[in-house]
Motif scaffolding. Structure first.
Motif, PDB file in Angstrom:
ATOM      1  N   TYR A  72      38.730  36.450  39.292  1.00 18.39           N
ATOM      2  CA  TYR A  72      38.721  37.414  40.397  1.00 18.39           C
ATOM      3  C   TYR A  72      39.982  37.227  41.225  1.00 18.39           C
ATOM      4  O   TYR A  72      40.208  36.160  41.788  1.00 18.39           O
ATOM      5  N   ARG A  73      40.805  38.243  41.264  1.00 17.76           N
ATOM      6  CA  ARG A  73      42.017  38.218  42.097  1.00 17.76           C
ATOM      7  C   ARG A  73      42.236  39.636  42.615  1.00 17.76           C
ATOM      8  O   ARG A  73      42.988  40.417  42.030  1.00 17.76           O
ATOM      9  N   PRO A  74      41.569  40.009  43.699  1.00 23.94           N
ATOM     10  CA  PRO A  74      41.613  41.393  44.171  1.00 23.94           C
ATOM     11  C   PRO A  74      43.006  41.801  44.611  1.00 23.94           C
ATOM     12  O   PRO A  74      43.718  41.042  45.280  1.00 23.94           O
ATOM     13  N   ALA A  75      43.387  43.021  44.246  1.00 27.70           N
ATOM     14  CA  ALA A  75      44.701  43.535  44.609  1.00 27.70           C
ATOM     15  C   ALA A  75      44.724  44.126  46.011  1.00 27.70           C
ATOM     16  O   ALA A  75      45.788  44.293  46.600  1.00 27.70           O
ATOM     17  N   SER A  76      43.538  44.442  46.549  1.00 30.57           N
ATOM     18  CA  SER A  76      43.443  45.078  47.858  1.00 30.57           C
ATOM     19  C   SER A  76      42.005  44.981  48.343  1.00 30.57           C
ATOM     20  O   SER A  76      41.095  44.665  47.555  1.00 30.57           O
ATOM     21  N   PRO A  77      41.747  45.267  49.618  1.00 30.89           N
ATOM     22  CA  PRO A  77      40.362  45.291  50.100  1.00 30.89           C
ATOM     23  C   PRO A  77      39.496  46.293  49.351  1.00 30.89           C
ATOM     24  O   PRO A  77      38.306  46.026  49.112  1.00 30.89           O
ATOM     25  N   LEU A  78      40.075  47.440  48.963  1.00 25.56           N
ATOM     26  CA  LEU A  78      39.302  48.426  48.203  1.00 25.56           C
ATOM     27  C   LEU A  78      38.915  47.871  46.835  1.00 25.56           C
ATOM     28  O   LEU A  78      37.784  48.054  46.367  1.00 25.56           O
ATOM     29  N   ASP A  79      39.839  47.171  46.213  1.00 19.28           N
ATOM     30  CA  ASP A  79      39.552  46.553  44.921  1.00 19.28           C
ATOM     31  C   ASP A  79      38.441  45.514  45.063  1.00 19.28           C
ATOM     32  O   ASP A  79      37.532  45.431  44.227  1.00 19.28           O
ATOM     33  N   ALA A  80      38.501  44.716  46.143  1.00 18.58           N
ATOM     34  CA  ALA A  80      37.458  43.713  46.382  1.00 18.58           C
ATOM     35  C   ALA A  80      36.102  44.377  46.583  1.00 18.58           C
ATOM     36  O   ALA A  80      35.087  43.926  46.042  1.00 18.58           O
ATOM     37  N   ALA A  81      36.070  45.466  47.351  1.00 22.21           N
ATOM     38  CA  ALA A  81      34.812  46.179  47.582  1.00 22.21           C
ATOM     39  C   ALA A  81      34.251  46.741  46.286  1.00 22.21           C
ATOM     40  O   ALA A  81      33.048  46.679  46.035  1.00 22.21           O
TER      41      ALA A  81
END
Length: 499
Positions: A72-81
């Motif tokens: 898990y390495r989110p590119a942005s808050p939207l990606d994390a959501a």
């Protein structure tokens, strides 16, 4: 609770640097499915930075993360959501002119023929609010018209709107909630945990941690310094891990000798609250005001300080009678600390020196002039006296931890040389070490002959720091009684109107 073979969330060796500053240093964290995991630590320990990494707002310089065994390495808050991480920050991020329903679906609006489907929007909002025990909330009411406690509920409802949420992060979720809302939140957390959701619970209130969390991780100076089952560790041990030292006495109490009355209220009423408040506050005394959120406690302080109009009654501050403006109150020797340091208590974009001295610039230069050197000298005096940790007096106050910001706000009152201090939730949202320092400061001020009127939702704080406590119930202030004769149960019973 035994950890799962594959944790829902695993963090290993996460490091974050901001220039020469290391905010996180090889932090580890394991959160199981169906677990409430408390992340605790003093302000500046790295909790916020770690949450920003989880939410995709900050990319780590080193380390690895996994969700359900998948890197898990989110590119942005939207990606994390989209990958199942939902965040609820202490500082609310609602759009004030939009309704509760529109805020809840914001960013994931249901569309019909390319336009917002308002019926579906309301249906989704009502379902999310019902899950939190607020099915009766009008989803079309603009959130700016909602009290802070209900705004917090809307924020949590927005975080839970997606059925794909796997990890819910709650940052100081009860800081603005009334007692019944706190109970509803805990009930909701229990249902979510039973449904398999993982919850990261960030709080400075260790009583809440002990009640709601299964396991804990302690951060200090950007490092993981402790972890385990909450049931297996004592509260003093948690405090010692957080502070890196033994905090022997949270509520210091010196022998106080109240003197002459400095503040007197007789049947004081504001618009619409308080409806009736009478009290006498003496020099060298700490008088606490308890009650539920919305009962009129904060409004009482604002009416006394001149921020809200007086509808009826008598106010005496020192030798001055009657209503007054805030500037007049300062001249009369009364100062106020707002419960909302972000929007009212401090000018976040200005320096520590500016925040400390702008309300009293006399003597900081020749004649009516102000020199940066004299201003900085005055600020350094109070920074040293209150142990404010910062790079220097010209550092922007918004860059400080919550505890140090609160000390700056208190230092301004001392710089103003006030004798009556109106303190509204002075330790809200700060760590246990900073709380202990502020309690020590309040004790010293009382010994110096200052009069302190303290509003707090934290019952141990009222009983531990105050000489007398009065309870506000639906706008009416009850009689002040010795704190030594009261219990938390008695205060809460009176607050809900059942005494």
């Amino acid at each position: 609770m035994a950890a799962e073979a594959t944790p829902r969330l695993r963090v290993r060796g996460v490091t974050v640097r901001f220039g020469p500053t290391t905010a996180l240093a090889a932090v580890d964290l394991d959160v199981a499915g169906g677990e409430v995991h408390a992340v605790i630590g003093e302000n500046g320990a790295g909790k916020s930075t770690l949450m920003k990494v989880l939410s995709g707002a900050v990319a780590p310089d080193a380390g690895e993360l996994w969700i359900d065994g998948t890197p898990y390495r989110p590119a942005s808050p939207l990606d994390a959501a989209n990958r199942g991480i939902a965040m609820v920050y202490q500082e609310l991020s609602l759009v004030p002119h939009l309704g509760a329903a529109e805020n809840i679906v914001l960013g994931r609006e249901p569309l019909r023929r390319g336009l917002l489907d308002r019926r579906e929007t309301r249906a989704r909002a009502r379902a999310a609010l019902a899950a939190l025990g607020h099915a009766d909330l009008d989803p079309d009411l603009p959130v700016r018209r909602l009290p802070p406690a209900v705004q917090q509920i809307v924020e949590i409802a927005r975080a839970l709107r997606s059925s794909g949420t796997r990890v819910l992060v709650l940052d100081e979720p009860t800081s603005s909630l009334a007692a019944d809302d706190v109970e509803r939140l805990f009930e909701t957390i229990g249902r979510l945990r039973a449904g398999g959701l993982s919850i990261i619970y960030i709080s400075h209130v260790l009583e809440e941690v002990r009640r709601v969390a299964d396991r804990f991780t302690v951060l200090r100076d950007g490092r993981t310094v402790g972890a385990g089952r909450v049931a297996d560790v004592s509260t003093p041990a948690l405090i010692s891990m957080m502070a890196g030292r033994e905090v022997t006495q949270i509520f210091p109490r010196s022998a106080r000798h109240p003197g002459k009355p400095l503040l007197e209220l007789r049947d004081l009423a504001g618009s619409p609250k308080p409806s009736s408040a009478s009290l006498v506050l003496h020099a060298g005394e700490v008088l606490g005001i308890g009650g539920l959120v919305g009962s009129g406690r904060s409004e009482l302080l604002r009416v006394v300080f001149g921020l809200e109009p007086v509808r009826r009654g008598v106010i005496r501050v020192g030798a001055a009678w009657g209503p007054a403006s805030p500037w007049q109150r300062l001249a009369q020797g009364a100062g106020m600390l707002s419960e909302d340091r972000k929007r009212e208590g401090l000018a976040q974009a200005l320096s520590i020196a500016d925040n400390l001295t702008l309300s009293r610039l006399a003597g900081l230069g020749p004649g009516r002039l102000v020199t940066r050197g004299r201003q900085a000298e005055a600020a350094r005096h109070w920074m040293e006296a209150l142990s404010i940790r910062a790079a220097g007096p010209h550092q922007v106050v918004g860059e400080l931890s919550g505890g140090n910001q609160q000390k700056v706000a208190l230092a301004r009152l001392l710089h103003d040389e006030v004798d009556v201090l109106l303190l509204d939730e002075p330790t809200r949202g700060i760590d246990v070490g900073s709380k202990a320092e502020i309690y020590q400061l309040i004790d010293r001020l009382a010994l110096q002959g200052k009069a302190v009127l303290l509003v707090s939702s934290y019952l141990p704080e009222l009983l531990g720091t105050c000489d007398r406590v009065a309870v506000m119930t639906r706008g009416v202030l009850g009689p002040a009684r010795p704190a030594s004769e009261l219990s938390e149960h008695q205060l809460l019973t009176e607050a809900v109107g059942e005494a």
